[in-house]
Each structure stands twice: as structure tokens, then as C-alpha cells.
Design a protein around this motif. Structure first.
Motif, short mmCIF file in Angstrom:
data_model
loop_
_atom_site.label_atom_id
_atom_site.label_comp_id
_atom_site.label_asym_id
_atom_site.label_seq_id
_atom_site.Cartn_x
_atom_site.Cartn_y
_atom_site.Cartn_z
N ASP A 36 0.84 -1.20 0.00
CA ASP A 36 0.00 0.00 0.00
C ASP A 36 0.87 1.25 0.00
OD1 ASP A 36 -2.38 -1.43 0.07
OD2 ASP A 36 -2.36 -1.56 2.25
N ASP A 37 0.25 2.39 -0.28
CA ASP A 37 0.97 3.66 -0.25
C ASP A 37 1.47 3.98 1.15
OD1 ASP A 37 0.64 4.23 -2.95
OD2 ASP A 37 -1.22 5.32 -2.65
N ALA A 38 2.66 4.54 1.23
CA ALA A 38 3.19 5.01 2.50
C ALA A 38 2.48 6.30 2.90
CB ALA A 38 4.69 5.26 2.38
N GLU A 39 2.47 6.57 4.18
CA GLU A 39 1.89 7.83 4.66
C GLU A 39 2.90 8.95 4.41
OE1 GLU A 39 -0.19 9.68 8.69
OE2 GLU A 39 0.55 7.63 8.67
N GLU A 40 2.46 9.98 3.71
CA GLU A 40 3.35 11.09 3.34
C GLU A 40 3.33 12.15 4.43
OE1 GLU A 40 2.86 12.42 -0.73
OE2 GLU A 40 2.13 10.43 -1.33
N THR A 41 4.23 12.01 5.38
CA THR A 41 4.26 12.91 6.53
C THR A 41 5.42 13.90 6.47
OG1 THR A 41 5.51 11.25 7.77
CG2 THR A 41 3.12 11.23 8.03
N GLY A 42 6.19 13.86 5.38
CA GLY A 42 7.33 14.76 5.26
C GLY A 42 6.92 16.20 5.04
N ALA A 43 7.86 17.11 5.31
CA ALA A 43 7.60 18.54 5.13
C ALA A 43 8.12 19.05 3.80
CB ALA A 43 8.26 19.33 6.27
N THR A 44 8.81 18.17 3.05
CA THR A 44 9.35 18.55 1.75
C THR A 44 9.13 17.41 0.76
OG1 THR A 44 11.55 17.61 2.12
CG2 THR A 44 11.20 19.88 2.87
N PHE A 45 9.28 17.71 -0.52
CA PHE A 45 9.16 16.68 -1.56
C PHE A 45 10.20 15.58 -1.35
CE2 PHE A 45 7.34 20.38 -3.92
CZ PHE A 45 6.17 19.79 -4.37
N VAL A 46 11.43 15.96 -0.99
CA VAL A 46 12.51 14.98 -0.79
C VAL A 46 12.17 14.04 0.36
CG1 VAL A 46 14.93 14.67 -0.15
CG2 VAL A 46 14.30 16.46 -1.77
N GLU A 47 11.70 14.60 1.46
CA GLU A 47 11.35 13.76 2.61
C GLU A 47 10.26 12.76 2.26
OE1 GLU A 47 12.40 16.88 6.25
OE2 GLU A 47 10.35 16.73 5.52
N ALA A 66 11.19 6.09 -5.99
CA ALA A 66 10.04 6.89 -5.55
C ALA A 66 10.11 8.27 -6.18
CB ALA A 66 10.00 7.01 -4.03
N ASP A 67 8.95 8.78 -6.48
CA ASP A 67 8.82 10.10 -7.08
C ASP A 67 7.92 10.91 -6.14
OD1 ASP A 67 7.77 11.69 -9.97
OD2 ASP A 67 6.37 11.48 -8.32
N ASP A 68 8.31 12.12 -5.86
CA ASP A 68 7.36 13.03 -5.24
C ASP A 68 7.38 14.29 -6.10
OD1 ASP A 68 5.38 13.18 -3.21
OD2 ASP A 68 6.50 14.82 -2.31
N SER A 69 6.22 14.70 -6.49
CA SER A 69 6.14 15.81 -7.43
C SER A 69 4.86 16.59 -7.18
CB SER A 69 6.18 15.31 -8.87
OG SER A 69 5.19 14.33 -9.08
N GLY A 70 4.83 17.76 -7.74
CA GLY A 70 3.64 18.58 -7.60
C GLY A 70 3.75 19.83 -8.45
N ILE A 71 2.70 20.59 -8.41
CA ILE A 71 2.68 21.85 -9.14
C ILE A 71 2.70 22.99 -8.12
CG2 ILE A 71 0.14 22.00 -9.30
CD1 ILE A 71 0.71 23.03 -12.26
N CYS A 72 3.53 23.97 -8.38
CA CYS A 72 3.71 25.10 -7.47
C CYS A 72 3.35 26.39 -8.22
CB CYS A 72 5.16 25.16 -6.99
SG CYS A 72 5.73 23.65 -6.18
N VAL A 73 2.39 27.11 -7.69
CA VAL A 73 1.89 28.32 -8.35
C VAL A 73 2.44 29.54 -7.62
CG1 VAL A 73 -0.17 29.59 -9.05
CG2 VAL A 73 -0.19 27.08 -9.05
N ASP A 74 3.08 30.43 -8.37
CA ASP A 74 3.78 31.57 -7.77
C ASP A 74 2.87 32.43 -6.90
OD1 ASP A 74 5.85 30.60 -9.32
OD2 ASP A 74 5.78 32.21 -10.80
N VAL A 75 1.72 32.81 -7.43
CA VAL A 75 0.83 33.72 -6.71
C VAL A 75 0.23 33.06 -5.46
CG1 VAL A 75 -1.34 33.20 -7.93
CG2 VAL A 75 -0.91 35.54 -7.09
N LEU A 76 0.29 31.74 -5.39
CA LEU A 76 -0.20 31.00 -4.22
C LEU A 76 0.94 30.59 -3.29
CD1 LEU A 76 -2.85 28.67 -5.96
CD2 LEU A 76 -3.19 30.94 -4.93
N HIS A 77 2.08 31.25 -3.46
CA HIS A 77 3.26 30.99 -2.63
C HIS A 77 3.69 29.53 -2.66
CE1 HIS A 77 2.63 35.06 -1.17
NE2 HIS A 77 1.40 34.73 -0.83
#
Length: 200
Positions: A36-47, A66-77
Motif C-alpha cells: 500500500d501507499d506510505a503515509e506522506e508525513t514529510g515537510a518537503t518533496f525529498v522527505e 520513488a517520485d514526489d512531485s507537484g505543481i507550485c503556483v507563484d501567486v499561491l506561494h
């Protein structure tokens, strides 16, 4: 060489399999091995990537990617950031996540809709590996006002690459895999993979 992908995301599995083709690597989804998926409790993508890789390799005995990725929007900090997959509250519901992002950005002009996809890939040879291989990639663009294209997955229909004049969902897969955040990270990984896996 068999690697376990520490993810249950089918789109990510297919994308990574395509990017690793020709490397002599069989990429197996952790769900195919009963993990199953691990619980993502890290504070950063690397963690988070490290947590996922360690969980998968510990339970399977195989080297884990393992991949951790996401989308980061400038105006939403930087949001949705770490919470990209569950931005609307339900993990993996891409349509609802896009709807929420478009709603939050309603009225924001093109010039202020800058965003980037970010990806970190972590390779662990075993659960106690003291030297994880960590690579990253970033793909800059902006958020559209509505969906464009039928390809890709996740936020691809609303992520626009101004240099190519297309959304990520409109792109030919080969082109996307060349320029994407995940493609950039994989190119770095491929260059170091043989050395990293030696002795596995």
C-alpha cells in the motif's frame, strides 16, 4: 534489474516505464506486490520521496524508486505544492483538483499565473541505504484559465508551456517526456543508475 515503483499512480508508472525503456530495467508497481501507499508525513518533496522509497523497499526487498512531485503556483506561494494530489481533499481526484485550482485563480491575469512542476526522484538500493540517489527536475510555465488537451494526467490540461505554445495535455508524449520535470529528473537518474545499482 527489477525495481519497485513506490506509487500506485498508474499514469506515473506508465510515464516512468516509458522514460526508462531501453535501460534493462523492469519497473513494477508496488501495488502488484501487495504494498500500500506510505503515509506522506514529510515537510518537503525529498522527505516524502524517501519515506515512500523506504516503505516499498522494506516490504519487497527490491531496490525502490520513488517520485514526489507537484505543481507550485507563484501567486499561491508555491501551493498546491506537497498537497497537489489531494488539493481538493480527495487523494488522486485530478478533475476536482483542477477545478479547485481554477476557482482559486479566478480573475488572476495571465502575467500573474506563473507556475512550475517540480519532481524529485529517489532511488534506494535497500531500506537502510545510507546513500540514496536523489535527482530533481523543474518545468516552468503558467496556469491556463481552462482545460486544454486530452493527454497526460494530473494538472497537465491546465499547465501551459509558453515556449512550446501548448498545454502539457496537448503535447506529444515523446516531447513531453523530453522537457517535463519528471523527464529532466529521469535523464539525470539514468546517467547515474548503473553506478547506483552496482552491487544490488
Amino acid at each position: 534489474m527489477k525495481l519497485v515503483l513506490a506509487s500506485s499512480n498508474h499514469g506515473k508508472l506508465e510515464e516512468l516505464r516509458d522514460l526508462l525503456s531501453g535501460e534493462g530495467i523492469e519497473l513494477v508497481a508496488q501495488t502488484d506486490l501487495g504494498v500500500d501507499d506510505a503515509e506522506e508525513t514529510g515537510a518537503t518533496f525529498v522527505e516524502n520521496a524517501l519515506l515512500k522509497a523506504r516503505h516499498a523497499t522494506r516490504l519487497t526487498g527490491l531496490p525502490a524508486l520513488a517520485d514526489d512531485s507537484g505543481i507550485c503556483v507563484d501567486v499561491l506561494h508555491g501551493a498546491p505544492g506537497l498537497y497537489s494530489a489531494r488539493y481538493a481533499g480527495e487523494h488522486g481526484n485530478a478533475s476536482r483538483n483542477i477545478d479547485k485550482l481554477l476557482e482559486v485563480l479566478q480573475g488572476v491575469p495571465d502575467a500573474a499565473r506563473g507556475a512550475h512542476f517540480y519532481c524529485v526522484l529517489v532511488l534506494l538500493r535497500h531500506a537502510d541505504d545510507p546513500q540514496p540517489l536523489i535527482v530533481e527536475g523543474q518545468w516552468n510555465g503558467r496556469i491556463l484559465h481552462g482545460r486544454r488537451g486530452d493527454g497526460g494526467h494530473g494538472y497537465d490540461p491546465v499547465f501551459f508551456d509558453p515556449q512550446k505554445g501548448q498545454s502539457a495535455a496537448e503535447m506529444d508524449l515523446q516531447l513531453k517526456n523530453t522537457i517535463s520535470h519528471r523527464g529532466q529528473a529521469l535523464a539525470l537518474l539514468r546517467g547515474r543508475l548503473g553506478q547506483a545499482l552496482r552491487g544490488c
